[in-house]
Scaffold this active site. Structure first.
Site, PDB file in Angstrom:
ATOM      1  N   ASP A   1       4.298  87.136   8.922  1.00  0.00           N
ATOM      2  CA  ASP A   1       3.579  86.200   9.784  1.00  0.00           C
ATOM      3  C   ASP A   1       4.547  85.778  10.893  1.00  0.00           C
ATOM      4  O   ASP A   1       5.445  84.961  10.678  1.00  0.00           O
ATOM      5  CB  ASP A   1       3.129  85.003   8.932  1.00  0.00           C
ATOM      6  CG  ASP A   1       2.555  83.867   9.775  1.00  0.00           C
ATOM      7  OD1 ASP A   1       2.610  83.952  11.017  1.00  0.00           O
ATOM      8  OD2 ASP A   1       2.065  82.890   9.176  1.00  0.00           O
TER       9      ASP A   1
ATOM     10  N   GLN B   1       5.490  81.934  14.463  1.00  0.00           N
ATOM     11  CA  GLN B   1       6.544  81.049  14.993  1.00  0.00           C
ATOM     12  C   GLN B   1       7.771  81.813  15.471  1.00  0.00           C
ATOM     13  O   GLN B   1       8.763  81.205  15.854  1.00  0.00           O
ATOM     14  CB  GLN B   1       6.965  80.030  13.925  1.00  0.00           C
ATOM     15  CG  GLN B   1       5.886  79.072  13.521  1.00  0.00           C
ATOM     16  CD  GLN B   1       5.417  78.181  14.666  1.00  0.00           C
ATOM     17  OE1 GLN B   1       6.119  77.983  15.657  1.00  0.00           O
ATOM     18  NE2 GLN B   1       4.202  77.672  14.557  1.00  0.00           N
TER      19      GLN B   1
ATOM     20  N   LYS C   1       0.606  80.632  21.100  1.00  0.00           N
ATOM     21  CA  LYS C   1       1.938  80.101  20.783  1.00  0.00           C
ATOM     22  C   LYS C   1       3.008  80.826  21.600  1.00  0.00           C
ATOM     23  O   LYS C   1       4.198  80.644  21.376  1.00  0.00           O
ATOM     24  CB  LYS C   1       2.225  80.274  19.286  1.00  0.00           C
ATOM     25  CG  LYS C   1       1.327  79.420  18.380  1.00  0.00           C
ATOM     26  CD  LYS C   1       1.762  79.556  16.946  1.00  0.00           C
ATOM     27  CE  LYS C   1       0.730  79.071  15.959  1.00  0.00           C
ATOM     28  NZ  LYS C   1       0.556  77.618  15.913  1.00  0.00           N
TER      29      LYS C   1
ATOM     30  N   HIS D   1       2.371  78.907   5.795  1.00  0.00           N
ATOM     31  CA  HIS D   1       1.242  78.192   6.411  1.00  0.00           C
ATOM     32  C   HIS D   1      -0.009  78.495   5.579  1.00  0.00           C
ATOM     33  O   HIS D   1      -0.099  79.571   4.973  1.00  0.00           O
ATOM     34  CB  HIS D   1       1.089  78.752   7.841  1.00  0.00           C
ATOM     35  CG  HIS D   1       0.125  78.025   8.717  1.00  0.00           C
ATOM     36  ND1 HIS D   1      -1.235  78.237   8.654  1.00  0.00           N
ATOM     37  CD2 HIS D   1       0.315  77.124   9.702  1.00  0.00           C
ATOM     38  CE1 HIS D   1      -1.837  77.495   9.568  1.00  0.00           C
ATOM     39  NE2 HIS D   1      -0.917  76.803  10.215  1.00  0.00           N
TER      40      HIS D   1
ATOM     41  N   CYS E   1      -0.334  72.159   7.889  1.00  0.00           N
ATOM     42  CA  CYS E   1      -0.973  73.275   7.163  1.00  0.00           C
ATOM     43  C   CYS E   1      -0.004  73.923   6.191  1.00  0.00           C
ATOM     44  O   CYS E   1       0.037  75.154   6.059  1.00  0.00           O
ATOM     45  CB  CYS E   1      -1.541  74.325   8.120  1.00  0.00           C
ATOM     46  SG  CYS E   1      -2.835  73.703   9.158  1.00  0.00           S
TER      47      CYS E   1
HETATM   48  N1  PLP Z   1       1.300  80.938  10.582  1.00  0.00           N
HETATM   49  C1  PLP Z   1       2.205  80.070  11.045  1.00  0.00           C
HETATM   50  C2  PLP Z   1       3.627  80.165  10.570  1.00  0.00           C
HETATM   51  C3  PLP Z   1       1.829  79.103  11.977  1.00  0.00           C
HETATM   52  O1  PLP Z   1       2.726  78.231  12.438  1.00  0.00           O
HETATM   53  C4  PLP Z   1       0.477  79.054  12.402  1.00  0.00           C
HETATM   54  C5  PLP Z   1       0.021  78.003  13.345  1.00  0.00           C
HETATM   55  O2  PLP Z   1       0.579  76.941  13.424  1.00  0.00           O
HETATM   56  C6  PLP Z   1      -0.419  79.985  11.896  1.00  0.00           C
HETATM   57  C7  PLP Z   1       0.023  80.912  10.990  1.00  0.00           C
HETATM   58  C8  PLP Z   1      -1.851  80.006  12.319  1.00  0.00           C
HETATM   59  O3  PLP Z   1      -1.961  80.385  13.642  1.00  0.00           O
HETATM   60  P1  PLP Z   1      -3.392  80.367  14.382  1.00  0.00           P
HETATM   61  O4  PLP Z   1      -3.946  78.992  14.151  1.00  0.00           O
HETATM   62  O5  PLP Z   1      -3.061  80.654  15.799  1.00  0.00           O
HETATM   63  O6  PLP Z   1      -4.224  81.422  13.751  1.00  0.00           O
END
Ligand code: PLP
Length: 406
Positions: A200, A203, A226, A123, A364
């Site tokens: 990270d 998900q 999430k 992401h 993203c």
């Molecule tokens: N990393 C991953 C794999 C994600 O799917 C997301 C959000 O879709 C993020 C990071 C960013 O999360 P946040 O917008 O809650 O900071």
């Protein structure tokens, strides 16, 4: 494993009773944000009506209750992810801020020429903070490619390490492909090469059992929104020895030991990284979300979502021209797809007309889109409260819109 019924959960989610364009709404944008059960909403309302007062600084009862509620969440998160101590649980605004905190603070300990490894499926929030660091400190970013099914090639991963590799940053689960990356094995390889690993977990955290010790994660990051919790709060788990070494991320109230113009000292962990008033009401409600998820049994949720994934994927093959991106074995319940050469946006708009709420775009993950040779996808992603009826409505909608798009 606990008995599980998605249908039995529905009364706890009034939002799922909404109608969109005169149709029963089917919410399949859970990888972006899950809905919150009434228990979480009640926790927020309850705090506003009974314990709203700033944390930490007060001796009065309300402030102490608010502080206790927030700190109880820290302990709950610690237990939920198997961390050794609450000192290792830093509250942030979410995954993005957690990664920025590490890039900014741990990044201060790096030198020009030091290397960071990310994967092609990250992401943007696990790419751009490292790029900013590279510009700031002259560090170098290396990228692990993927195979056609959306799995990482660990042979190539191994070959990227050099004596200058300091950190690997990898998604536990891809938000586009659903690939579950072998992070425990990747952590072992990173450690054998003298590097750290940041996982990270945005998900993963609501969809599988996460144990940071078993994974060997040096840092693990995720967002409450999430995982059925409030927006605006999240977590950075970091190993204590590392957090001790790292300089503060932001300066302000609560992160100090003592302030004077002659020199200022930092607070103990975790507060060294928590400048200013946190979203203590959101954090208190976050505990309710974790309790709720835990009460379902995360293994039962995972199995339910997996069954939906298999059912939906199988039925999608009925749609002529459908292309699914991400077919790695054991993938999570995220389906990215295109119908023929139709634009993802057109598909999303038509599905919305039929009450189906899916995400469209690059999610993203533009470097991943470039690798796939596309601009974006349509993405359906599942959560505990999705039912087979949701999948049936989704498939019926696809069957209606597909002929209009080809
Ligand atoms: N990393 C991953 C794999 C994600 O799917 C997301 C959000 O879709 C993020 C990071 C960013 O999360 P946040 O917008 O809650 O900071």
């Amino acid at each position: 494993m606990k008995d599980f019924s998605a249908e039995a959960l529905l009364p706890q989610f009034p939002i799922l009773e909404r109608r969109i364009n005169g149709r029963r709404m089917v919410y399949l944008d859970n990888a972006a944000t899950t809905q919150a059960p009434l228990a979480v909403v009640d926790s927020i309302t309850g705090a506003y009506t009974s314990t709203r007062a700033n944390v930490h600084r007060g001796v009065h009862t309300l402030s102490q209750e608010a502080t206790a509620a927030m700190e109880a969440t820290r302990e709950r998160v610690r237990g939920f992810i198997g961390a050794a101590s609450t000192s290792e649980i830093i509250f942030t605004r979410g995954t993005t801020e957690s990664i920025n905190l590490v890039a900014s603070s741990y990044g201060e300990l790096l030198e020009a020429g030091d290397e960071i490894i990310v994967t092609v499926m990250e992401h943007h929030s696990d790419i751009v903070p490292w790029q900013i660091l590279c510009t700031r400190r002259g560090t170098v970013l290396k990228v692990v490619p993927m195979r056609p099914d959306g799995s990482l090639d660990l042979g190539v991963y191994r070959s990227l390490f050099t004596p200058r590799t300091r950190l690997v940053a990898v998604a536990h689960v891809s938000n586009v492909l659903g690939t579950v990356n072998p992070v425990a094995e990747m952590a072992e390889i990173a450690h054998a090469n003298g590097a750290l690993i940041l996982v990270d977990g945005a998900q993963a955290i609501a969809h599988m059992k996460v144990d940071v010790a078993a994974l060997g994660a040096d840092f693990y990051v995720f967002s409450s929104h999430k995982m059925y919790g409030p927006t605006g709060v999240g977590v950075l788990y970091g190993r204590r020895e590392l957090l001790e070494l790292m300089p503060p991320y932001q300066g302000g109230g609560e992160m100090i030991g003592h302030v004077s113009f002659g020199g200022t000292t930092w607070a103990e962990l975790p507060y060294k990284f928590e400048a200013g008033t946190p979203d203590y009401i959101g954090l208190a409600a976050f505990r309710t979300a974790i309790d709720w998820l835990d009460s379902l049994g995360i293994e039962a949720v995972a199995e339910h979502e997996h069954r939906l994934l298999e059912y939906a994927t199988g039925r999608m093959t009925e749609i002529p021209g459908i292309r699914i991106f991400g077919t790695a074995p054991g993938k999570a319940a995220v389906i990215s797809f295109l119908i023929g050469d139709a634009h993802h946006y057109d598909t999303g708009v038509l599905l919305d007309h039929l009450g189906i709420e899916v995400r469209t775009g690059h999610h993203c993950a533009q470097p991943l889109m470039e690798t796939l040779g596309i601009e974006g996808t349509v993405r359906a992603s599942f959560a505990a409260y999705n039912t087979r009826a949701d999948v049936d409505d989704f498939i019926a909608a696809l069957q209606r819109v597909a002929p209009m798009l080809q």
